[in-house]
Write a protein that holds these residues in place. Structure first.
Motif, PDB file in Angstrom:
ATOM      1  N   SER A 103       0.845  -1.194   0.000  1.00 25.87           N
ATOM      2  CA  SER A 103       0.000   0.000   0.000  1.00 25.87           C
ATOM      3  C   SER A 103       0.886   1.252   0.000  1.00 25.87           C
ATOM      4  CB  SER A 103      -0.933  -0.005   1.206  1.00 25.87           C
ATOM      5  OG  SER A 103      -0.189   0.032   2.401  1.00 25.87           O
ATOM      6  N   GLU A 104       0.255   2.382  -0.274  1.00 24.54           N
ATOM      7  CA  GLU A 104       0.988   3.641  -0.315  1.00 24.54           C
ATOM      8  C   GLU A 104       0.316   4.677   0.576  1.00 24.54           C
ATOM      9  OE1 GLU A 104       3.149   3.678  -4.626  1.00 24.54           O
ATOM     10  OE2 GLU A 104       1.157   4.564  -4.516  1.00 24.54           O
ATOM     11  N   LEU A 105       1.127   5.576   1.084  1.00 28.32           N
ATOM     12  CA  LEU A 105       0.675   6.654   1.947  1.00 28.32           C
ATOM     13  C   LEU A 105       1.180   7.967   1.378  1.00 28.32           C
ATOM     14  CD1 LEU A 105      -0.522   7.714   4.670  1.00 28.32           C
ATOM     15  CD2 LEU A 105       1.737   7.318   5.650  1.00 28.32           C
ATOM     16  N   SER A 106       0.277   8.889   1.099  1.00 30.17           N
ATOM     17  CA  SER A 106       0.677  10.201   0.609  1.00 30.17           C
ATOM     18  C   SER A 106       1.280  10.999   1.755  1.00 30.17           C
ATOM     19  CB  SER A 106      -0.538  10.923   0.034  1.00 30.17           C
ATOM     20  OG  SER A 106      -0.175  12.197  -0.433  1.00 30.17           O
ATOM     21  N   LEU A 107       2.404  11.642   1.497  1.00 31.90           N
ATOM     22  CA  LEU A 107       3.071  12.470   2.499  1.00 31.90           C
ATOM     23  C   LEU A 107       2.862  13.935   2.135  1.00 31.90           C
ATOM     24  CD1 LEU A 107       6.414  10.480   2.916  1.00 31.90           C
ATOM     25  CD2 LEU A 107       4.329  10.336   4.294  1.00 31.90           C
ATOM     26  N   PRO A 108       1.863  14.581   2.727  1.00 26.72           N
ATOM     27  CA  PRO A 108       1.536  15.960   2.375  1.00 26.72           C
ATOM     28  C   PRO A 108       2.726  16.896   2.537  1.00 26.72           C
ATOM     29  CG  PRO A 108      -0.172  15.040   3.756  1.00 26.72           C
ATOM     30  CD  PRO A 108       0.954  14.053   3.743  1.00 26.72           C
ATOM     31  N   ALA A 109       2.908  17.760   1.539  1.00 25.88           N
ATOM     32  CA  ALA A 109       3.929  18.812   1.513  1.00 25.88           C
ATOM     33  C   ALA A 109       5.348  18.291   1.323  1.00 25.88           C
ATOM     34  CB  ALA A 109       3.844  19.701   2.756  1.00 25.88           C
ATOM     35  N   VAL A 110       5.551  16.986   1.215  1.00 24.76           N
ATOM     36  CA  VAL A 110       6.887  16.450   0.983  1.00 24.76           C
ATOM     37  C   VAL A 110       7.136  16.456  -0.524  1.00 24.76           C
ATOM     38  CG1 VAL A 110       8.416  14.459   1.161  1.00 24.76           C
ATOM     39  CG2 VAL A 110       6.900  15.032   3.049  1.00 24.76           C
ATOM     40  N   THR A 111       8.067  17.296  -0.937  1.00 22.94           N
ATOM     41  CA  THR A 111       8.454  17.388  -2.334  1.00 22.94           C
ATOM     42  C   THR A 111       9.904  16.960  -2.467  1.00 22.94           C
ATOM     43  OG1 THR A 111       9.161  19.678  -2.101  1.00 22.94           O
ATOM     44  CG2 THR A 111       6.852  19.318  -2.723  1.00 22.94           C
ATOM     45  N   PHE A 112      10.379  16.931  -3.691  1.00 22.73           N
ATOM     46  CA  PHE A 112      11.774  16.562  -3.923  1.00 22.73           C
ATOM     47  C   PHE A 112      12.711  17.527  -3.202  1.00 22.73           C
ATOM     48  CE2 PHE A 112      15.563  15.724  -6.520  1.00 22.73           C
ATOM     49  CZ  PHE A 112      15.561  14.339  -6.472  1.00 22.73           C
ATOM     50  N   ALA A 113      12.305  18.789  -3.105  1.00 24.32           N
ATOM     51  CA  ALA A 113      13.138  19.800  -2.453  1.00 24.32           C
ATOM     52  C   ALA A 113      13.208  19.624  -0.935  1.00 24.32           C
ATOM     53  CB  ALA A 113      12.615  21.184  -2.782  1.00 24.32           C
ATOM     54  N   THR A 114      12.208  18.988  -0.326  1.00 24.67           N
ATOM     55  CA  THR A 114      12.212  18.815   1.137  1.00 24.67           C
ATOM     56  C   THR A 114      12.781  17.467   1.569  1.00 24.67           C
ATOM     57  OG1 THR A 114       9.932  18.000   1.114  1.00 24.67           O
ATOM     58  CG2 THR A 114      10.251  20.367   1.463  1.00 24.67           C
ATOM     59  N   LEU A 115      13.242  16.658   0.621  1.00 20.50           N
ATOM     60  CA  LEU A 115      13.818  15.361   0.993  1.00 20.50           C
ATOM     61  C   LEU A 115      15.018  15.465   1.931  1.00 20.50           C
ATOM     62  CD1 LEU A 115      13.491  13.125  -2.182  1.00 20.50           C
ATOM     63  CD2 LEU A 115      12.266  12.958  -0.027  1.00 20.50           C
ATOM     64  N   PRO A 116      15.909  16.458   1.820  1.00 20.69           N
ATOM     65  CA  PRO A 116      16.996  16.549   2.801  1.00 20.69           C
ATOM     66  C   PRO A 116      16.494  16.690   4.244  1.00 20.69           C
ATOM     67  CG  PRO A 116      17.547  17.851   0.887  1.00 20.69           C
ATOM     68  CD  PRO A 116      16.113  17.395   0.709  1.00 20.69           C
ATOM     69  N   GLN A 117      15.379  17.390   4.449  1.00 18.26           N
ATOM     70  CA  GLN A 117      14.811  17.493   5.796  1.00 18.26           C
ATOM     71  C   GLN A 117      14.333  16.128   6.281  1.00 18.26           C
ATOM     72  OE1 GLN A 117      11.661  20.329   5.473  1.00 18.26           O
ATOM     73  NE2 GLN A 117      13.030  22.074   5.238  1.00 18.26           N
ATOM     74  N   LEU A 118      13.719  15.364   5.374  1.00 21.36           N
ATOM     75  CA  LEU A 118      13.239  14.030   5.724  1.00 21.36           C
ATOM     76  C   LEU A 118      14.413  13.093   5.990  1.00 21.36           C
ATOM     77  CD1 LEU A 118      10.300  13.284   5.995  1.00 21.36           C
ATOM     78  CD2 LEU A 118      10.385  12.247   3.749  1.00 21.36           C
ATOM     79  N   THR A 119      15.504  13.263   5.254  1.00 19.93           N
ATOM     80  CA  THR A 119      16.708  12.458   5.472  1.00 19.93           C
ATOM     81  C   THR A 119      17.256  12.687   6.875  1.00 19.93           C
ATOM     82  OG1 THR A 119      17.277  12.526   3.132  1.00 19.93           O
ATOM     83  CG2 THR A 119      19.054  12.027   4.657  1.00 19.93           C
ATOM     84  N   ALA A 120      17.321  13.939   7.280  1.00 22.07           N
ATOM     85  CA  ALA A 120      17.830  14.267   8.620  1.00 22.07           C
ATOM     86  C   ALA A 120      16.916  13.711   9.697  1.00 22.07           C
ATOM     87  CB  ALA A 120      17.974  15.772   8.764  1.00 22.07           C
ATOM     88  N   ALA A 121      15.612  13.847   9.513  1.00 18.40           N
ATOM     89  CA  ALA A 121      14.666  13.382  10.532  1.00 18.40           C
ATOM     90  C   ALA A 121      14.663  11.869  10.651  1.00 18.40           C
ATOM     91  CB  ALA A 121      13.265  13.875  10.208  1.00 18.40           C
ATOM     92  N   SER A 122      14.843  11.172   9.528  1.00 22.03           N
ATOM     93  CA  SER A 122      14.764   9.711   9.544  1.00 22.03           C
ATOM     94  C   SER A 122      16.095   9.050   9.866  1.00 22.03           C
ATOM     95  CB  SER A 122      14.271   9.204   8.182  1.00 22.03           C
ATOM     96  OG  SER A 122      15.255   9.432   7.187  1.00 22.03           O
ATOM     97  N   CYS A 123      17.087   9.847  10.206  1.00 23.51           N
ATOM     98  CA  CYS A 123      18.435   9.341  10.517  1.00 23.51           C
ATOM     99  C   CYS A 123      19.006   8.554   9.341  1.00 23.51           C
ATOM    100  CB  CYS A 123      18.424   8.507  11.790  1.00 23.51           C
ATOM    101  SG  CYS A 123      17.979   9.450  13.253  1.00 23.51           S
ATOM    102  N   GLY A 124      18.793   9.044   8.137  1.00 25.30           N
ATOM    103  CA  GLY A 124      19.375   8.441   6.952  1.00 25.30           C
ATOM    104  C   GLY A 124      18.553   7.345   6.296  1.00 25.30           C
ATOM    105  N   ARG A 125      17.400   7.018   6.828  1.00 22.01           N
ATOM    106  CA  ARG A 125      16.568   5.969   6.209  1.00 22.01           C
ATOM    107  C   ARG A 125      16.034   6.397   4.847  1.00 22.01           C
ATOM    108  NH1 ARG A 125      13.792   4.592  11.824  1.00 22.01           N
ATOM    109  NH2 ARG A 125      15.208   2.951  12.494  1.00 22.01           N
ATOM    110  N   VAL A 126      15.848   7.696   4.672  1.00 19.11           N
ATOM    111  CA  VAL A 126      15.474   8.244   3.373  1.00 19.11           C
ATOM    112  C   VAL A 126      16.757   8.825   2.778  1.00 19.11           C
ATOM    113  CG1 VAL A 126      14.136  10.027   2.198  1.00 19.11           C
ATOM    114  CG2 VAL A 126      13.141   8.802   4.131  1.00 19.11           C
ATOM    115  N   PRO A 127      17.185   8.332   1.615  1.00 18.31           N
ATOM    116  CA  PRO A 127      18.429   8.853   1.042  1.00 18.31           C
ATOM    117  C   PRO A 127      18.278  10.298   0.575  1.00 18.31           C
ATOM    118  CG  PRO A 127      17.405   7.255  -0.437  1.00 18.31           C
ATOM    119  CD  PRO A 127      16.596   7.271   0.820  1.00 18.31           C
ATOM    120  N   ASN A 128      19.363  11.055   0.704  1.00 24.90           N
ATOM    121  CA  ASN A 128      19.386  12.439   0.274  1.00 24.90           C
ATOM    122  C   ASN A 128      19.782  12.464  -1.197  1.00 24.90           C
ATOM    123  OD1 ASN A 128      19.779  15.148  -0.203  1.00 24.90           O
ATOM    124  ND2 ASN A 128      21.007  15.504   1.624  1.00 24.90           N
ATOM    125  N   PRO A 129      18.914  12.915  -2.079  1.00 28.48           N
ATOM    126  CA  PRO A 129      19.234  12.903  -3.507  1.00 28.48           C
ATOM    127  C   PRO A 129      20.280  13.943  -3.900  1.00 28.48           C
ATOM    128  CG  PRO A 129      17.146  13.997  -3.154  1.00 28.48           C
ATOM    129  CD  PRO A 129      17.580  13.442  -1.828  1.00 28.48           C
TER     130      PRO A 129
END
Length: 131
Positions: A103-129
């Motif tokens: 299944s999939e979950l939409s992540l509101p307001a998460v764009t390609f430009a905000t991925l570095p913030q998600l990378t920091a919050a997830s302790c590297g689980r989301v790769p920084n493009p």
């Protein structure tokens, strides 16, 4: 070692830009011309900008070291990072988190430009493009 634990305890909140309220204001002005020129029941059209402004305020994604929470207009859903297989960008503007069950979950307001913030919050689980 104190730095990673300090950053993991503070969640990152990714929101829709408050500047979206400016667009809602212009829409309100356009609708007012219809409301003032039309019959009285046209005033119901003014519900549209109220709902859009509520969406701008409410929609967000909150992430920390263990979980990610997608908040929408009527509720929210929290998923552990361990249950997420990856992120993808499809035809939608926002990222979709693909769960291990398919299944999939939409992540509101998460764009390609905000991925570095998600990378920091997830302790590297989301790769920084960008690296």
């Amino acid at each position: 070692m104190g730095t990673p634990s300090a950053s993991s305890s503070t969640p990152v909140v990714i929101r829709i830009s408050p500047m979206a309220h400016v667009a809602v204001g212009f829409l309100t002005l356009a609708l007012l011309s219809l409301v003032l020129a039309g019959p009285g029941w046209f005033a119901l059209l003014l519900v549209i900008p109220v709902v859009l402004s509520t969406i701008v305020v409410r929609y967000r994604t909150t992430a920390d070291a263990d979980t990610v929470t997608a908040r929408t207009l009527l509720g929210s859903e929290t998923v552990r990072w361990d249950d997420i297989d990856g992120l993808r960008f499809g035809r939608r503007v926002w990222a979709l988190a693909r769960r291990r069950d398919g299944s999939e979950l939409s992540l509101p307001a998460v764009t390609f430009a905000t991925l570095p913030q998600l990378t920091a919050a997830s302790c590297g689980r989301v790769p920084n493009p960008y690296q």
